[in-house]
Design a protein around this motif. Structure first.
Motif: not given
Length: 185
Positions: A32-45, A92-96, A107-110, A122-127
């Motif tokens: 808590s109080g920190g920073d995080v970067s969620l990532m997923c693959s950019n599947i579009s060319s 890559t697609i990022f969510l900082n 649960l975050y989805f890209c 993909n899905a990423t669970y942020l805890q």
């Protein structure tokens, strides 16, 4: 016949394990109080509309942000204007998220738009771990509820696997008795 039954039982058990594994999401833990970067693959060319979503209360999907291609500026949905930054590059697609607190857990989805359909990549669970001053008074039952739901799913799949294995064994024994009875005639 014995080999067929054994293979069927093993296949059913492995299918149950595969479905549990596939239903799990990647988990990212942050203090808590920190920073995080969620990532997923950019599947579009080619440049396309990309989006981040978040599941709220395990039933409602909420828009977090969206952008078109990697050169455009991201737009943010209600409640996600402060502390959230979406960016993208070719792969890559990022969510900082800065200064996370327990209300950011979930649960975050890209996803991206491909041929007029949104494709979830993909899905990423942020805890979020720990408690900061900004977390006081924030309900953290969402995190506990998610773990409880996962445990219930494991129990249900385990019981179903045992039940199907017993059914296969019973049917195999009945089949063997029928074959033995037919051979005696």
């Amino acid at each position: 016949m014995r080999n067929f039954t054994l293979i069927t039982a093993l296949l059913l058990c492995s299918l149950s394990w595969i479905s549990v594994s596939a239903s799990e999401s990647h988990t990212v833990e942050v203090q808590s109080g920190g920073d995080v970067s969620l990532m997923c693959s950019n599947i579009s060319s080619t440049p396309t509309q990309t989006e981040w979503f978040r599941v709220i209360n395990r039933t409602k999907t909420s828009c977090v942000s969206s952008m078109y291609g990697s050169d455009s500026e991201a737009s943010y949905c209600d409640g996600f204007q402060n502390g959230f930054e979406m960016s993208s590059n070719i792969s890559t697609i990022f969510l900082n998220i800065t200064r996370v607190n327990s209300s950011d857990s979930g649960l975050y989805f890209c996803g991206c738009n491909k041929i007029n359909h949104t494709v979830l990549v993909n899905a990423t669970y942020l805890q979020v771990q720990g408690v900061s001053e900004s977390d006081i008074g924030v309900d953290s039952n969402t995190e506990k509820g998610s773990d409880g739901m996962t445990n219930v799913m494991y129990v249900i799949l385990g019981v179903l696997t045992v039940f199907l294995t017993i059914v296969i064994i019973v049917l195999t024994v009945k089949n063997r008795k029928l074959q033995t009875g037919t051979a005696d005639l």
